[in-house]
Structure formats: C-alpha cells, structure tokens
Design an enzyme around this catalytic site. Structure first.
Site, PDB file in Angstrom:
ATOM      1  N   GLN A 270       0.809  -1.211   0.000  1.00 21.34           N
ATOM      2  CA  GLN A 270       0.000   0.000   0.000  1.00 21.34           C
ATOM      3  C   GLN A 270       0.846   1.266   0.000  1.00 21.34           C
ATOM      4  O   GLN A 270       2.046   1.230   0.297  1.00 21.34           O
ATOM      5  CB  GLN A 270      -0.932   0.009   1.212  1.00 21.34           C
ATOM      6  N   HIS A 271       0.209   2.367  -0.315  1.00 18.71           N
ATOM      7  CA  HIS A 271       0.704   3.737  -0.112  1.00 18.71           C
ATOM      8  C   HIS A 271       1.759   4.214  -1.102  1.00 18.71           C
ATOM      9  O   HIS A 271       2.012   5.417  -1.181  1.00 18.71           O
ATOM     10  CB  HIS A 271       1.277   3.923   1.304  1.00 18.71           C
TER      11      HIS A 271
ATOM     12  N   ASP B 147      -2.435  -4.930   0.313  1.00 22.69           N
ATOM     13  CA  ASP B 147      -1.984  -6.234   0.777  1.00 22.69           C
ATOM     14  C   ASP B 147      -2.790  -6.781   1.956  1.00 22.69           C
ATOM     15  O   ASP B 147      -3.144  -7.974   1.968  1.00 22.69           O
ATOM     16  CB  ASP B 147      -0.488  -6.219   1.103  1.00 22.69           C
TER      17      ASP B 147
END
Length: 485
Positions: free
Chosen positions: A78-79, A247
């Site tokens: 992520q991110h 995830d």
C-alpha cells in the site's frame, strides 16, 4: 482456453509486496492450487516501478504463464507513490510505504488542517483527518509523499499528470498500457488501496481534491475506484482484470475473513485488522480506518515489535526457534510472574517511539530459560492485545481471531494468543494469503460472486483464559508511558 485439464476455469492472483512478487493460479470454483511462481524485488525504499513489472512477468513465467487463465487480479504493497506524466511515462522512481523522508510533510498536513479548523484546539488537525479520510497522516501515507515531492522536487510535481499506487500501475500495465501510450483515463484502483492514500474517503467513497491541491499543488488524474467485483479491463489475451487490493485487504480475502473476524499477523512487525461493517475514525492515529476489498471496512492497528523479539530471545538463550517454542511450552502460563514489555525498537501501539523494552517481576525462582521464553511469547501477544483493544474501542466487533504470519506456526504463540486474547483462535494452513486473496477476487469477478473456498489444514486453538498476564503486562507498559511524559 482458460480451462485446466479437468475442465475448470483458472484464475490468477499476484502479490506484489515490498520484497517480491508471488503468483498463484487456482481453480476458480474450488480454489485448488494448480501452480505458482515468484520473483524478487530490489531492496530499498525508493524503487523504479519497472522492477515490479519485470518481477511480475518473471513470476508469471515461473507459474507457467497466463494463457489458460480467465481472470487475474493484483494485490500489492500500500501507499507507494507512482507519478505519471501526460504520456503515461514515469516521472520518477516510486517512494514506498517505508520511505520516511515524508514524516515532516505528514506533520505539516496535520497542523495545516488544525489551523484551518480550530487553531486553539491542538487535536483539531488530527480529528479533521480522521473524520475526512479515516487515517491521520504519517510518513507512509501517499498524500504526505506528494507534499514531500512538491516541496523538494517541484519540477517533478509539476510534471505529474496522474498519481496511482503500485497495484494500480501493474493492473494498468497488464491491460496493455504503459510509458508513451497515454491512457491515463484507464487507470483503476479499488476501495482498500484508495483508502490508504489520504485523499479518498472510505465513509463517502469520494476523492478529496482539496487534499490533493494542498499536498501536490494541483489535482492530477486519479484511478477510477472499482467496486469489489468490477472488472477493470482485460489483458491483451482476453483475461478479465480484477480491481485488485491493498496487501492487508488481499490477505483478509485469502483467509476468508468476514465481519466479526480479526486477523492477527505476526511477522517482523505485528498487525491487527478486522473486517467491520462501518468505517472508523480514530483521531489518536492508532487505528487506520481503511476500507476492505469486499465492500466493508478494514480498521487496522500495527505494532513494531513482533517476531524479531523471538529471534532476539532465542539468540540470547542459544536456542533455535523450535527450541524456543519448546522452552516456552515447558513454562506455565504467566511465566511464574515474569513479564516482558517488548518495546525493543520503540512502539507504535501505544505511540511510544523512544521507548525501550524491559523485564519485570524477576525473582530467583522464576528467572529461568523456560520462563524467559514464555515471557517473550506472551509479551508479543499482549502487545497485539493492545492493538485489538484499540480496534474494539472504535466499536469494532471481535468474535474470532485468525492468526497468521511466520510466528503463528509456533504452538507456544498459538496457546498464548488463545489464552490472552480471550477469543476463539483459528490458524490457517501456511500459504500466500495475499496472492490467494487476489486470486479469490479474480474468481469473484469471473463468477459474479466471491467463491467460498475451503481452507485446508485450518486448526482451532483453545486454552484457558489468562487475564492476569495481560493485567501485569499493562501495568508494566503503562509505566513506560508515564516515564515518556
């Protein structure tokens, strides 16, 4: 095409994580694993996305290709900030979730929101972010990385015509798009990954253009947020491409978590996340109010110290990890009063970044190798219990624990989790949960509903409740908080 030897349709799921890319190919109806593959990613907190694409292609080849696959979905870290120019070319290497250069930018965003809402209230900024996005900014959040880009690389910020996340970019590439092809309007994402950006609201399902303007200086093109079973396109060979997932949301799908389930993952760090029927808003920042990949929500808390505490204790005792488990099981629950607070590298839950670990209640009677092993195991589980408490304080229902991660295979960890957390604990068979979740999502896109795949080898763990262990731990841990203030 897209059938296995027995006539069943096949689906593929990919997990593009920080360390590697893993691909599983499963029967859409039954979930039976047909084949799999993997490939490594380069180390670092700044990585060129081409490395992810190369690893995905290598993992697909290792898994025997996608020629017979009817649908594919990608879950990923992520991110991560992926910036594209107007032609679809990468503006710069991606900044990953674990790149901390954006920590000051996150603090700035909180302060600015506070000043805009109520300068006299020190918590106003954090409260605004929690209510608007479900998450109080930290260095990992994409919005903070965009602010860093605007302040430190203004030319690259100005060139940025679109912003997406790692799994978005890989799905876009699978659909045949890429550098020089344009096609920014074809970018797609899902609710779970969008909820980790800091500029999308899980509560309303809308992007927040004002946040992007504040962070980047302009509002770039953004991926269309797909529904949980909505196809984002097709590969050149005709396979459907699922919406993908972050995830943790992928892992929740992979282990079959539903509302009321709490997934406790014990790896290098620890995570505690639940499938919830409503969004959360925690101004303390302990709970990140993400969305999940099924249409629900995925509030999450994390701890910094997990399996590494077991590694360090085993090394101290001159034991292997299996021997550490045996030692811990030889000691009674509660380690005869020995309590380890495992804040070896600071802590995130509670937020004590400068704390250290400590051992409490030592006597000549209880200072044994077995009790020390047991105290290490129980200390980790008690720390995760604080993460669970942070979730339930937000009104999250917790009815069952699904225990995953490398340390979840330890019988001592399983026993401690069942006794300390006070809920039924199930331990799925080891697997590639994130890739499996992506494959299950791909099957749902293909079949029109998420299939109920059987999870072979799932064990249920029971143990006598040991609330006194948690009480002693919290008394010792609270002393850490008092000393920090």
């Amino acid at each position: 095409m897209a059938q296995n030897a027995s006539g069943g349709r096949l689906v593929a799921g990919a997990d593009s994580s920080t360390q590697s890319c893993k691909v599983v190919i499963r029967d859409a109806a039954t979930g039976t694993l047909v084949r799999s593959g993997s490939a490594p990613h380069p180390a670092g907190t700044e990585v060129h996305p081409d490395a992810w694409w190369d690893a995905l292609q290598a993992a697909i080849r290792d898994a025997g290709g996608l020629d017979d696959v009817a649908a594919v979905s990608v879950a990923g870290q992520q991110h991560g900030m992926v910036c594209l120019d107007a032609d679809g070319a990468l503006v710069r290497p991606a900044l990953l979730w674990n790149d901390t250069r954006s920590a000051a930018a996150a603090e700035q965003l909180i302060k600015e929101a506070g000043a805009a809402s109520d300068a006299a209230d020190a918590d106003a900024g954090a409260r605004w972010w929690a209510e608007a996005t479900g998450t109080v900014p930290v260095a990992s959040i994409t919005a903070a990385k965009l602010r860093w880009l605007a302040e430190n690389e203004p030319e690259n910020a100005a060139r940025t015509a679109a912003v997406c996340l790692p799994h978005d970019w890989l799905s876009w590439r699978l659909a045949g798009h890429g550098p020089g092809t344009g096609g920014l309007e074809a970018l797609t994402t899902d609710r779970s990954d969008a909820s980790g950006t800091g500029y999308w609201s899980p509560a309303t399902g809308d992007y927040l253009p004002g946040v992007l303007e504040q962070a980047l200086g302009h509002v770039p093109a953004l991926p269309r947020v797909l529904g949980p079973l909505e196809a984002g396109g097709r590969t050149p060979a005709g396979a459907l491409i699922g919406p993908g997932a972050g995830d943790n949301a992928g892992a929740a799908l992979g282990v079959g978590a539903g509302v009321g389930d709490v997934v406790v993952s014990i790896g290098t760090s620890g995570t505690v996340f639940a499938v919830a029927d409503r969004p959360t808003s925690d101004a303390s920042g302990l709970v990140a109010g993400f969305a999940d990949a099924s249409g629900h929500y995925l509030p999450l808390a994390c701890t910094l110290n997990a399996s590494r505490i077991l590694d360090a204790t085993a090394a101290l005792l001159g034991a292997t990890l299996p021997e550490l488990t045996d030692l811990a099981l030889a000691a009674p629950a509660g380690a005869e009063g020995l309590t380890l607070v495992p804040y070896f590298e600071g802590e995130r839950t509670p937020n004590l970044p400068d704390a250290t670990g400590s051992l409490h209640g030592i006597t000549l009677r209880n200072y044994t190798r077995a009790n020390l092993a047991r105290a290490a195991v129980e200390g980790i589980v008690c720390s995760l219990a604080d993460g669970l408490a942070a979730l339930t304080a937000q009104g999250v229902a917790a009815e069952r624990i699904i225990l995953v991660g490398g340390a979840a295979r330890s019988a001592a960890v399983q026993q401690a989790a069942a006794g300390i957390l006070g809920l039924p604990v199930v331990v799925p068979e080891p697997g590639e949960y994130v890739a499996d979740g992506a494959a299950r999502q791909a099957a749902g896109v293909l079949l029109g509903a998420l299939p109920q795949w059987e999870t072979a080898g799932t064990a249920t763990v029971t143990a006598h409740a040991t609330p006194d262990v948690l009480e002693r731990y919290r008394t010792a841990a609270q002393a850490k908080g008092r000393s920090a203030t």
